[in-house]
Design an enzyme around this catalytic site. Sequence first.
Site, PDB file in Angstrom:
ATOM      1  CD  GLN A 164      -3.595  -4.383   6.356  1.00 32.71           C
ATOM      2  OE1 GLN A 164      -3.687  -3.340   5.724  1.00 32.71           O
ATOM      3  NE2 GLN A 164      -3.984  -5.538   5.868  1.00 32.71           N
ATOM      4  CE  LYS A 219      -3.822  -2.461   2.109  1.00 39.69           C
ATOM      5  NZ  LYS A 219      -4.674  -2.773   3.269  1.00 39.69           N
ATOM      6  CG  ASP A 241      -9.574   0.000   4.542  1.00 34.97           C
ATOM      7  OD1 ASP A 241      -9.244  -0.527   3.470  1.00 34.97           O
ATOM      8  OD2 ASP A 241      -8.878  -0.035   5.583  1.00 34.97           O
TER       9      ASP A 241
HETATM   10  N1  GUN Z   1      -7.038  -6.787   5.985  1.00 32.97           N
HETATM   11  C1  GUN Z   1      -7.377  -7.571   4.933  1.00 32.97           C
HETATM   12  N2  GUN Z   1      -7.927  -6.829   3.948  1.00 32.97           N
HETATM   13  C2  GUN Z   1      -7.934  -5.552   4.377  1.00 32.97           C
HETATM   14  C3  GUN Z   1      -8.362  -4.328   3.791  1.00 32.97           C
HETATM   15  O1  GUN Z   1      -8.877  -4.248   2.665  1.00 32.97           O
HETATM   16  N3  GUN Z   1      -8.177  -3.220   4.573  1.00 32.97           N
HETATM   17  C4  GUN Z   1      -7.641  -3.278   5.807  1.00 32.97           C
HETATM   18  N4  GUN Z   1      -7.531  -2.133   6.487  1.00 32.97           N
HETATM   19  N5  GUN Z   1      -7.238  -4.399   6.380  1.00 32.97           N
HETATM   20  C5  GUN Z   1      -7.384  -5.519   5.657  1.00 32.97           C
END
Ligand code: GUN
Length: 287
Positions: free
Chosen positions: A96, A52, A119
């Site tokens: 996350q 990311k 998100d």
């Molecule tokens: N953990 C697994 N997928 C995601 C996601 O799309 N966003 C976040 N913040 N955590 C995750």
Amino acid sequence: MAQLIDGRKISQEMKDELKNKVEELKKAGREATLAVIQVGSDPASGVYVNNKKKACAYIGIRSASYELPEQTTEEELLALIGKLNRDKSVTGILVQLPLPMQIDEDKVIQAISPKKDVDGFHPENVGKLVTGGRGFVSCTPAGIIQLLKRSGIEIAGKKCVVVGRSNIVGKPMALLMLRENATVTVAHSKTRNLKEICRQADILIVAIGKPQFITAEYIKEGAVVIDVGIHRRNSADGGQSAKLCGDVCFSEAEPRASAITPVPGGVGPMTIAMLMNNCVEAMLTDA
Ligand code: GUN
């Protein structure tokens, strides 16, 4: 032979479009910072977070990393989110998941300002998705819509079956397909006659979290098959060279499908492209 839906290529196209957009927005005086919070040191989360941050650097937005220890309390995390909510230079906040046991994930999601919720997990943004308003949409399902549209696959009027009902993928996926005028069924691990239901799908989207669960008999001849799963599969050499596989048994599905996403290189890269899309959207609203 099924059309192979190339998520890497489509994701790259999108990131290049976003990079140009960010350049223009910067000329107009807009800046962006994505705050990325990771609690603990889960290796898989570490890989996702790094990807990311790399994508932010590629499209030209700042990322600020907050790596907190495993023992971080809920209060400490909520305090950090509060500070980032108030900071006008921070345009997006990503925590996350999963979080350590002592922290209530729902409380954390609800603490993030909906305007910075890149998100798309905050109930206000989920509510907007339900009622048809503008808001941030969860990245993986939004990425699947882009995969379908950019591969020339028509959605309106089609029968779509979504297998899986998570808040992050299954539920928002069903709502997005409905918004695109598909006829949608949501199925899951407790669904009776799952095979028969899947076999009715023109577009089958699978996010059930079980390796190679969907075999030939779940797939209608000519269906479009989208595989959200990603699993590490131990190979014959005793796991020395673990290979990735999805929720769909690719070798069985491919001959029946008209189009299919591979694993890896299908849905996965689109999640990050859509996160970047949401970060750019966040630049347009005042923090
Ligand atoms: N953990 C697994 N997928 C995601 C996601 O799309 N966003 C976040 N913040 N955590 C995750």
